[in-house]
Each structure stands twice: as structure tokens, then as C-alpha cells.
Scaffold this motif. Sequence first.
Motif, mmCIF file in Angstrom:
data_model
loop_
_atom_site.group_PDB
_atom_site.id
_atom_site.type_symbol
_atom_site.label_atom_id
_atom_site.label_comp_id
_atom_site.label_asym_id
_atom_site.label_seq_id
_atom_site.Cartn_x
_atom_site.Cartn_y
_atom_site.Cartn_z
ATOM 1 N N ASN A 36 1.559 -1.273 -5.800
ATOM 2 C CA ASN A 36 0.210 -1.284 -5.245
ATOM 3 C C ASN A 36 0.153 -0.972 -3.754
ATOM 4 O O ASN A 36 -0.912 -0.666 -3.236
ATOM 5 N N GLY A 37 1.290 -1.050 -3.067
ATOM 6 C CA GLY A 37 1.263 -0.938 -1.618
ATOM 7 C C GLY A 37 1.658 0.406 -1.058
ATOM 8 O O GLY A 37 1.676 0.580 0.166
ATOM 9 N N ARG A 68 6.790 -8.275 -5.393
ATOM 10 C CA ARG A 68 7.106 -7.337 -6.469
ATOM 11 C C ARG A 68 8.253 -6.450 -6.034
ATOM 12 O O ARG A 68 8.213 -5.851 -4.962
ATOM 13 N N GLU A 116 7.355 -5.549 -2.196
ATOM 14 C CA GLU A 116 6.043 -5.417 -1.591
ATOM 15 C C GLU A 116 5.304 -6.736 -1.802
ATOM 16 O O GLU A 116 5.640 -7.505 -2.707
ATOM 17 N N ARG A 117 4.286 -6.978 -0.977
ATOM 18 C CA ARG A 117 3.559 -8.242 -1.053
ATOM 19 C C ARG A 117 2.115 -8.017 -0.632
ATOM 20 O O ARG A 117 1.750 -6.954 -0.118
ATOM 21 N N ILE A 118 1.298 -9.035 -0.818
ATOM 22 C CA ILE A 118 -0.067 -9.038 -0.300
ATOM 23 C C ILE A 118 -0.013 -9.708 1.072
ATOM 24 O O ILE A 118 0.346 -10.885 1.188
ATOM 25 N N ALA A 163 -1.821 -4.890 -0.203
ATOM 26 C CA ALA A 163 -0.462 -4.775 -0.730
ATOM 27 C C ALA A 163 0.324 -3.826 0.178
ATOM 28 O O ALA A 163 -0.126 -2.717 0.461
#
Length: 796
Positions: free
Chosen positions: A16-17, A147, A198-200, A206
Motif C-alpha cells: 500500500n505504501g 507488512r 511498510e507501515r501506517i 502507508a
Amino acid sequence: MTRRALIIGPVSDGLNGVVNDVEMMSEVLEERGFEVRRCVNDEATRIGILSAYDRLIADTSAGDAAFVGISCHGGLAAAPDGVPGDRDYLQFLSPTDIEASTPDDFRGLMSIEWSDRLAQLTAKTPNCTALIDACHSAHMFRDAGLRTKSLSHITYVDLVAHEARLRAEGLRVRLLDPESNPNAVRLVACGARQRAFERINQQGKAVGIMTEAFYLALREAKGLPVSWTTLVQRMRTRTMALGSGQRAEAEGPADRLLFDTVPGSPMLTLEVAVAGSKRVRLPGAPLLGFGPGDEFAIMPATEAEVVDSKTIGIATVDRSGGVAAEAVVVFQNGHTAIPAGARAHPISMSARRWPVLVRGDGAVADRLRAATALSPVLREPGPDDAEPLAVVDVNGILSLHDAVGDVVPPVNADHAGEVRTLANLTQLARAATLRVLSPAENEALPDEFTITWGLVENGVARPLPRSGALVHTGELAFVKVRNDRPQIVYCHLMDLGVAGAVRQLLAADPSGVALSPGEEYVFGANADHELVGKSLTWPAGTANAVPRPETILVLLATQPEDLSVLQQPGARGRGSSLMRLLTQAAHGGARTLLAGRAWANMRFAAHRIDFQLSPLPAAPVERSAFLFTDRLDRSVRLTTSGGSGHVVVRLHEFEGSDGEALRLDTLVITGDGVRAKTVTLPSQDRVIYEGPVRDHLDIAFWAGPVATDDRGLAQLLTLPDVDVARPAGRHAAEVAELRLVARTIDAAHDELSTVVPPRVALCRATFLAEDDFGAGRHPATGRISVGGYSFSFSID
């Protein structure tokens, strides 16, 4: 000179990022005068990426600066048993069309192709920088909220065949440096067998945590003559603070100044900007690790060193964030203002204070917040903090947890519980500081050491990667350190435990083990120099639901230094810069920087071995040896996400060397059950298994001539019930499942060895839920030939 950048962002398999990563890299590079080209979304196919890279190479001239950055999935295919090859694994990056790969048309980008393009670029200009924010291994650990940027369903045989086609088509391998490209700075999210995430982030976006760290550090460095080594140290501090264990690295000539070929020099002074009548702003201070409590002597521009009689004032940092720190100034020697061109010389540095979040109301919560504010190693979180070191929830009980999970079991919210919680927080902070410990540039010892570690199994060493491995309580570990320098060094090993406890592993040599040039020390060898290993233990009083991170810190110094004081509460070290740095990390307080000049000959290096320690004993290793295996390391299976589905495992071809009728015994194990099947070939029934799968798909084949014993494997084997006594908690359940698989495979092998004639253990494969249970898998050659048998199978 022209500055050009190519930013690549293939979105695939749920990342997503990537788009945000592309925008961050583009923004910060455009600020530095780069002409940015993007290759994203549908353009970021295999052909699209290579074409964009080729255009960058064609447009680059001598004297230009070039940057190539990519955020994507990465993968690693390990060499299976029974398949010839000269490498243990092959690496690749994943364009948007990776899923369209076929046995004859692999759509990924292999590491050898990436290296080839980089070699062509550095042939045009040596001023090249490459950033890869992707896992270099398919076998990655997943933390809650993070993720992994990895794929793992591409097989080794697929990649071997693809590489052979590339070489036949003229891949310019002659351009590749046998070790690494000496002209390009390469920023990588992790090592070859390590993990990237990756992270929020706090803005709700993201992002790749390595790309975000690069973006923030580069903005902090704006206008400062800092090296890539300095920048990556700042990036590493940020990524490791998230609890992921991801460790950014800079390869190649990292001592260069940013986007230049000129070597950097130690950053000893900072620019001073007036921010008020008694306040100054110090641009770049956070990048170099300076923060609240640190002190600087403000000196005229003409002074290269601190001279008391010429000091304009002493500035103490009280705010730090973004790209600068702010400090309050106490003027000296009659000065009342900051003259133009004044420089800030660091004279003392306070211990790193780690943010701790206390949630809850009432007197207990208030006292914990007050104690945190007074601690020399703890503080309340600020707006610039990515994540707190730990969180304490106050709700009748005190619960202490971090990004991984509970650190210790909950305790009562009384005085004893408060004291214990503060002690645990302090312990976590000490270990966190030691995990990011590194020497100043003028104290650094060149990296001329060979460090390996792993497990001892039946007296044989099994090496493990230096980051990301999962090991179990009760397993036997070893560490080998070899001095490749021409001078003697002193080696220390310190264990930073799962709950933050610091322990010196070489207690018999508190001043370090002396290593002569070329000498090797083995932690885990007995008095007869036999490799026996040291048992890994889980500390009492620590929560034991999930694996937790542990670190072995390897310190190498040019002089002996007794570090045993670090295990003594309240002890204060004196002497070398290393001793003062470690003592400060352990106990807080301030460290005088100028005093280090008396120890100018002292140099040291800090290396880390970061791993996950499971509180459970390891599941047994399968005894059965198969001619062909395509399966993951057992630790990998315990660190992946689960899922369910429906598959058909189909045999396409199967024959022996003499074409006679064959008996094939198959075993399929998933989280939903164990199925055994026996068929006689040639046969029209080629479906080995059709049905539900959960978490994993384990397949085993045994083959041989038609047996005189007509009992099939289902009759020979007592099949276990996988749902009996399934432990609570995902990690415990996964370990139990792995134990069931090993025992079932071995039991089947033992039973089939009694069949006349005995069966040949032919094929063993494992596929995981996160890789769609191997759906679409076909060996690149169309068939596998081992031990006089030839076969192929697929999973749909």
C-alpha cells in the motif's frame, strides 16, 4: 553537471505504501536539484523498468549525478536439495507484472540484472546512488502492524533457467564487480536474508519505513556537508525504533558527501542561527544525534577548538525536532550577542531518552508520568516521535507492552508494581540505546572483521543471517569473530535480552578477548575447541506468548577495557570514549565529549546480531532425507501469516528409468488435516489432492516398483487428528503444527521403508498461505529428474 533521478514504484501483491514512497523520494530529491523521472503503476513492468533504466544510462554523462530508487516487493529463492547450482539462493525484485511469470518468461528483476544496469551507469559517472526499499529475502518475519515487502513463491529452478537465458542473450556480466560496485553508494533496507517493512505512519499514510527514514534524514541534512555513513546512522536509529528489527545499511563508498564523490570529514561543529536574545538554532543537530540536554560551546568562526577564554557562551539544547535543535545560551566572557559566523562545538552529550507512553487516569498514572519525566533515560512522547519505546496501560493493573506485544505479565497497580514497571522501562531503554550504539567518525574502527553466528546441530554449525532469524529456547548457539586487521583487537560480546537485560557473555574476560591478526574467537566452543554451542534461555518473569527480539552486541576495540561495571547498577565508567559511551547508555547522565581527546588512539567498532527468540522449544527436524526438496527453513514457517483456500495438486508426468509400472505414495498435510494416497502408474488418476488448505501445504512423494505388499500408505499409517489439543495462541499452535508435520512425515517414511521393495523418498515441498499455497507453480524445466525418476506437478 546535471542531477537525474529515476524513482521506481511497482505496486504488486497488496503493498500500500509504494506510491507514497515514490512521492517522498521525488519530493526530497527535487529539493536538491534533481530532475526526477518516475516509473510507477502500469509503467513499472519488467520491460518498463529496464527501459526507463536504459534511458537514464543513455542520458547520463561524465560529471553528472545519478540516483535510482525503488520501492517494491523483493524475493529470495533458496536452492533446494537435489538441484545443481553454485549458490545457496537467488534474489529478485518484483515489477507489477511479476504474477504473469511463466516457466519460460520470468517477469521479475534478478539481482544480477540490477547490478548490470548499475555497472553501466557508473561507467558513465562514478557519482551514483541507488536505494532499494524491499526485502532481499522471501522468508521474512511479520510484526503486528507491519507488512513485509517480500514474495516467496518464485522457485530457484525458475530463476536458474531465467538467468541462463539472460546470459545467452548477452547480459554484460563482465561489467560486474566480483564483490560489489566500488563506484556506487547503495542504500539497502536490509541484508540478503533480512526483512523490510511498510507501515501506517502518524499521518495515516502507508510508507516503507526505510524510505520514510531516508526522506526525513535527507531533509534534516539539507545544507550540511554530511556523509552517507552519517545519514544512514540516522536512518537506522529511526527504523530500529519502530521495533521491526529492520536495519538500513550503506554499501560502497559511503564515506562520500551526499550526492558527491568527495569524501566527508567528521562533523565536529555546527552552524549557529540566532533564534532570540538568548536562544540559538542549530541546523542539523538532530541528524547527528544531538537532542535535549546536550551542550555546545559557541565559538568565534576563527577558533578551530574550544578555548575557555574566547567562548561566547554555552548553549544547552532544550528542543529538538525536524531539521534543527534549539538551545538556550548562557553568555560568557562579557558577550551579549552571537556574532556572525559563530560555530557550535559539542562539549557534552546527554544520554538518549526514549519516549514512553502512559495511558490511564488517576494517581498511579500521574506518578508514572512524573517518574518518566525525571528519568535520565526515559521521557514522554513528543510530536516528532514515530513510535514510543513502550506503552504502560493503567487500569487497575499495570500492563507493559511494546510493538511486539506484552513485555512482562501484568502487575498490580500498587507501589511495588510502579517500582517494578519503572525498572522494566529503564531496562528496555538501556538495551534500546545499546542497540543503536555506534562510534563517532573520529573513533570508528575500520570494518576488518568476519562475524558469523548460528546454531549447533549434532555438532555441526548451521549459520544464520545476522538479522531476522528465529531461534528457540533450548537451542545451542555460537558466535565466531575473526580479526582480519593487521593489529591486535579486544573483543566483547554483550547480550541484550528479550526484556532488555544487559549481560556480558565473556565474564571470564571482562577487558575483552585479545585477538591477534588473523585469530578467531568462538563463543560456544569448549576447552578442547569443539563446537558445542551455548543454550539459549528465556528469562523468568518475561511474557512468553510470542517470540521477542534479542541482540548480541559485538564490540571490538583497539585497547582493553573492563566493561563488567555495566552490569552493576549505579556504576560510572571512566577512561576511554567507549567506556564513557557504554556507561552513559546504561545509566544515563551526560558524557563530556572534549575529554575524549586524551584517548585519541582509542578506536572501536560495534556490530549487532539481531534475532527473534521463541519462548518455546524448537519443533523436531525431519529425519527423512528426500532426493528433491523445495521447502522453507522451519523458522520461516513460524513467522508468516496464515490463511485458507482450496487447491488441486496434480501430477503431470512421472516415470522411472526403465519405464516399468510404478507405485507412488503421496502424503499431503495442511492445517485442515492429513491425507495419504497411493496410486499405480501409469494411471489416469493424476490428482494427488483436491480440497481445503489452511496455513500451509506440505507434500511428500515416495516412489518405487509395484510392491508385493498391496497396502497403501493410508492403511500403513495411523493418521493424526490435527485438531486435537491445538494450543491457544498462534505461535504455540504453529510450533505444534510443525511438530505434527515432522512426526507424520517421518512415520510415513518409516512405514514405507518396510514395504518390499522399499520406497524411495523422492520429493518434499512446502507452500504457505501467503504465497497462495504455491498456486500456479511449475518447475521451469517442465520436469524434475533425480535418482532415476522424472516427474512434474502443479498446484491450482
